[in-house]
Design a protein around this motif. Structure first.
Motif, mmCIF file in Angstrom:
data_model
loop_
_atom_site.group_PDB
_atom_site.id
_atom_site.type_symbol
_atom_site.label_atom_id
_atom_site.label_comp_id
_atom_site.label_asym_id
_atom_site.label_seq_id
_atom_site.Cartn_x
_atom_site.Cartn_y
_atom_site.Cartn_z
ATOM 1 N N ASN A 213 0.871 -1.206 0.067
ATOM 2 C CA ASN A 213 -0.015 -0.110 -0.068
ATOM 3 C C ASN A 213 0.921 1.259 0.067
ATOM 4 O OD1 ASN A 213 -2.257 -1.564 -0.035
ATOM 5 N ND2 ASN A 213 -2.095 -1.828 2.436
ATOM 6 N N PHE A 214 2.285 1.084 -0.189
ATOM 7 C CA PHE A 214 2.940 2.124 -0.201
ATOM 8 C C PHE A 214 3.134 3.124 -1.249
ATOM 9 C CE2 PHE A 214 7.091 4.150 -0.690
ATOM 10 C CZ PHE A 214 7.453 4.864 0.703
ATOM 11 N N LYS A 215 2.588 4.387 -1.144
ATOM 12 C CA LYS A 215 2.940 5.446 -2.143
ATOM 13 C C LYS A 215 3.779 6.290 -2.190
ATOM 14 C CE LYS A 215 -1.285 3.584 -3.669
ATOM 15 N NZ LYS A 215 -1.386 2.900 -4.677
ATOM 16 N N GLY A 216 5.098 5.879 -2.853
ATOM 17 C CA GLY A 216 6.169 6.806 -2.858
ATOM 18 C C GLY A 216 7.363 6.186 -3.370
ATOM 19 N N ASN A 217 8.702 6.070 -3.025
ATOM 20 C CA ASN A 217 9.802 5.683 -3.694
ATOM 21 C C ASN A 217 10.618 4.731 -2.476
ATOM 22 O OD1 ASN A 217 10.196 7.093 -6.455
ATOM 23 N ND2 ASN A 217 9.557 8.802 -5.015
ATOM 24 N N SER A 218 10.994 3.379 -2.932
ATOM 25 C CA SER A 218 11.666 2.861 -2.049
ATOM 26 C C SER A 218 12.969 2.260 -2.696
ATOM 27 C CB SER A 218 10.823 1.640 -1.594
ATOM 28 O OG SER A 218 10.170 0.694 -2.900
ATOM 29 N N TYR A 219 14.138 1.888 -1.745
ATOM 30 C CA TYR A 219 15.392 1.798 -2.272
ATOM 31 C C TYR A 219 16.200 0.721 -1.587
ATOM 32 C CZ TYR A 219 14.651 6.362 -4.993
ATOM 33 O OH TYR A 219 14.176 7.250 -5.807
ATOM 34 N N ILE A 220 16.956 -0.089 -2.058
ATOM 35 C CA ILE A 220 18.031 -0.824 -1.348
ATOM 36 C C ILE A 220 19.234 -0.189 -1.842
ATOM 37 C CG2 ILE A 220 18.713 -3.125 -0.655
ATOM 38 C CD1 ILE A 220 16.248 -4.124 -1.629
ATOM 39 N N PHE A 221 20.125 0.247 -0.893
ATOM 40 C CA PHE A 221 21.454 0.636 -1.081
ATOM 41 C C PHE A 221 22.603 -0.377 -0.463
ATOM 42 C CE2 PHE A 221 18.949 4.518 -0.976
ATOM 43 C CZ PHE A 221 19.119 5.300 -2.228
#
Length: 751
Positions: A213-221
């Motif tokens: 349900n996430f509305k945005g940007n997600s990252y793995i660094f």
């Protein structure tokens, strides 16, 4: 009209006050709830993001740990040795083993096994040359054959190759990263290297399955800040801002990207140091609370309307008791135009306040009488409850506890021919109401008695081991003070010293007994009760002071002191070692005192009971009979006193009703006529008529003036003078103030 305006003005004030009392807390609470709800929802969203991100981290960490376990298993797998993989027959089993590892893992796209310094690779698809893999299967843009062989042959620790776009099988482009693990795991000497190829979409899918349900940007660094995987739902973030996100602090942070506030959530893996980051535009949060905002506003509006209605009703309800109180205070009656002008601008509360101030003034006037009556009751009957007495005494400003106490009874002969005797008495009693004696470290509290020529003084002094000299100093100081200041020659009887206010009735009876010796010692003498027992016929005889004290307590009607005295006498008799005949004689002394006192008081019934009491076999029997008889005598004395006082009061009231037209009639003159103190007379008149002497006189004269105004045509001045009021203008002003119109207007209205 003026009254209605007063009423509406006060009512409006009440309504406004209740509305403010209701609305201010309501608005404050609503604002607090509103902002708390916003922050709570924001915290909930951010905390949910942290929890979801942490769950994604744990899921991916577990998958990466599987790769380490696969590497360990491959290093221990006998089918995957250099010999077995190059064998013509067993090489096929090696390929199948690698395929099994790929199938059992959820994130591996392909696995390659490379033995150092060779030109071939082994994968789940089979054996292939290095240049074939780099040119056809996975074409890494920055990796040629020589660099690949060098990197794979010299790798000593696990390594991660950042995500990059590659061409797979010369047909499609995809983003993958390579995870390299040297074999065998945990040993210093390496002979091979495993390369796990993982697609970015695999990690992205694992994150999105949790951040659904996430509305945005997600990252793995990775630990060097390189992007391993990212998922974007909404406006993407620029590479420069992505670089900022790779170094963001762990937890929740606020940043602005392109003038848009972002809520940043970051967690770090303890296993491999990867950072998991989500960036959510803060404005998206407010879109989620529109419904909550609408509900809060609706509840506030409904509560405001209902609460305002209740506030108005409550204000009106609270106003009615004030109106009733105003009517009770008799300030809402019909007034003259002059009074209306005086009260213009005043509300009912102002009028009630004026009435209460008037009542307070009356209470202040009556307090000395209440104080005197309370102290007189203590002297006559003692006290039943120490706590209650101490509280009441402190309210009157009297402090008797933790002191040594005794009573002085002072008197002088009343001279009826002296015009100033009554005024001297009043001045003296007022002066001795409360007097500090710093030289003797003592305080004097005066108590007016019924008789006009007697005054009781309660003395409280600091405790001393030998108080006799101190008592004598105080008595002589008071004697000299009265003689020099008031030009009087007093006679004093001094009671014994006691430690508690509950025993003051004992000292009072002793003072009364000592004062009676003035018949022998004469006027102006000082007699100490302790000196009355000094002359005794024999040491074993009943002391003279005890017999005097017993007789005096019976005369005063004080049953408590009488019983205490009898018990003290018999307690002494029980311890005497004397003959029975002599003991009986001593008992008859006690009987004679009681008989003599009953005879003086003319108590025929008590005298008849004494003959029965004289028949006794034991001291205990006699003690019980005498105590019972003393209580009976004291009750008869009290009844006689009440009857006499009521008769005196009725006589005084009747005299006032018959002579109120006498201009010279005064409270002081009545006190002198009936030989009682002014304070006592004032108190008894108030108790029987409900008003003070002056108010009673005014009421009688007022009614008589009203009667003559309606029954005769005589001039107003003559009528007022006939009722004993010489100041005609003052009478007219008081008449108008009370009734609202002048005597002349009253005659015209009701004649």
């Amino acid at each position: 009209m003026g009254w209605n305006r007063f009423k509406s003005k006060l009512l409006v004030r009440y309504i406004l006050s209740y509305l403010l009392i209701f609305l201010i807390p309501l608005i404050t609470v609503t604002v607090i709830i509103y902002y708390n709800a916003i922050h709570s929802l924001q915290f909930e969203v951010e905390q949910s993001s942290i929890n979801q991100l942490d769950q994604a981290k744990q899921n991916i960490d577990s998958r990466m740990k599987e790769l380490e376990q696969i590497a360990i298993q491959i290093s221990l797998d006998n089918t995957l040795t250099p010999y077995m993989t190059n064998h013509p027959y067993y090489g096929k089993e090696a390929i199948e083993s690698l395929n099994k590892y790929v199938v059992n893992s959820g994130i591996i796209d392909e696995v390659f096994l490379y033995f150092h310094n060779q030109d071939v690779l082994y994968s789940s698809r089979g054996k292939m040359a290095v240049e074939v893999m780099l040119d056809y299967t996975y074409k890494f843009p920055e990796w040629d054959k020589d660099s690949f062989i060098y990197d794979m042959s010299n790798l000593k620790v696990s390594s991660l190759r950042p995500t990059e776009s590659i061409v797979m099988k010369r047909t499609r482009e995809n983003r993958v990263f390579a995870y390299l693990e040297p074999l065998p795991v945990g040993q210093s000497t390496k002979y091979a290297t495993l390369m796990f190829v993982i697609e970015e979409n695999t990690l992205k899918s694992m994150m999105e399955s949790i951040l659904s349900n996430f509305k945005g940007n997600s990252y793995i660094f990775d630990h060097d800040g390189n992007v391993l995987a990212k998922a974007s739902h909404g406006q993407e973030i620029s590479p420069e801002n992505e670089k900022l996100l790779s170094n963001i602090e762990l937890g929740i942070t606020k940043l602005h990207f392109d003038n848009v506030e972002q809520s940043i959530v970051s967690v770090q893996s303890d296993y491999n140091g990867w950072n998991y980051v989500t960036a959510l535009p803060s404005e998206q949060f407010f879109s989620r609370i529109v419904q909550v905002k609408a509900i809060i506003i609706l509840i506030f509006a409904v509560t405001t309307v209902i609460g305002s209605i209740f506030a108005v009703l409550l204000a009106r309800k609270q106003y009615y008791p004030i109106k009733d109180l105003l009517e009770f205070a008799k300030v809402n009656k019909t007034t003259s135009k002059e009074q209306s002008r005086q009260r213009y601008g005043h509300t009912e509360l102002d009028q009630i306040r004026e009435t209460l101030l008037s009542y307070q003034t009356q209470v202040d006037v009556q307090e000395p009488y209440a104080r005197n009556q309370y102290l007189f009751t203590i002297l006559k009957h003692g006290v039943p409850d120490r706590v209650e007495v101490q509280s009441m005494l402190e309210q009157f400003g009297i402090y008797l506890y933790d002191r040594q106490l005794f009573v002085i009874l002072t008197a002088w002969e009343y001279k009826a021919s002296s015009e100033h005797s009554i005024y001297q008495w009043e001045e003296l009693s007022n002066y001795l109401t409360e007097l500090g004696l710093p030289e003797g470290e003592a305080t004097v509290y005066g108590v007016e008695l019924t008789s006009i020529n007697k005054l009781a003084l309660i003395i409280g002094m600091k405790k001393r081991e030998e108080p006799k000299e101190q008592v004598e100093f105080i008595v002589e100081h008071l004697y000299a003070l009265i003689e020099t200041r008031f030009n009087m020659l007093p006679t004093m009887g001094v009671g014994g010293i006691y430690e508690r206010p509950e025993q003051l009735n004992q000292s009072y009876i002793e003072a009364v007994s000592a004062l009676e010796t003035r018949m022998v010692n004469g006027q102006g003498s000082i007699t100490y009760f302790s000196s009355l027992s000094q002359e005794q016929e024999e040491d074993y005889w009943i002391t003279k002071d005890m017999l005097i004290k017993l007789g005096q307590s019976l005369k005063q009607g004080n049953a408590v002191v009488a019983v205490d005295t009898i018990e003290a006498i018999f307690a002494d008799l029980y311890g005497k070692d004397i003959s029975i005949p002599l003991l009986r004689c001593m008992c008859y002394d006690v009987l004679n005192i009681i008989l003599k006192t009953a005879s003086e008081l003319k108590l025929v019934d008590a005298i008849q009971q004494i003959s029965t009491a004289s028949e006794f076999d034991t001291l205990e029997q006699l003690e019980v009979k005498l105590c019972s008889l003393s209580i009976y005598i004291c009750s008869q004395v009290e009844d006689q006193e009440e009857t006499e006082m009521q008769s005196l009061t009725d006589e005084v009231v009747a005299y006032i009703n018959e002579n109120f037209c006498n201009y010279g009639l005064s409270l002081e003159g009545l006190a002198e006529k009936y030989r009682v103190s002014v304070s006592y007379l004032s108190r008894t008149i108030k108790e029987n008529t409900g008003v003070t002497f002056s108010q009673q006189m005014w009421n009688l004269r007022m009614e008589e003036v009203k009667r003559q105004l309606l029954s005769s045509n005589d001039p107003l001045k003559d009528i007022i003078n006939r009722v004993g009021y010489m100041d005609v203008p003052n009478f007219i002003r008081k008449f108008k103030k009370e009734l609202g119109y002048t005597p002349g207007q009253y005659r015209k209205m009701y004649s």
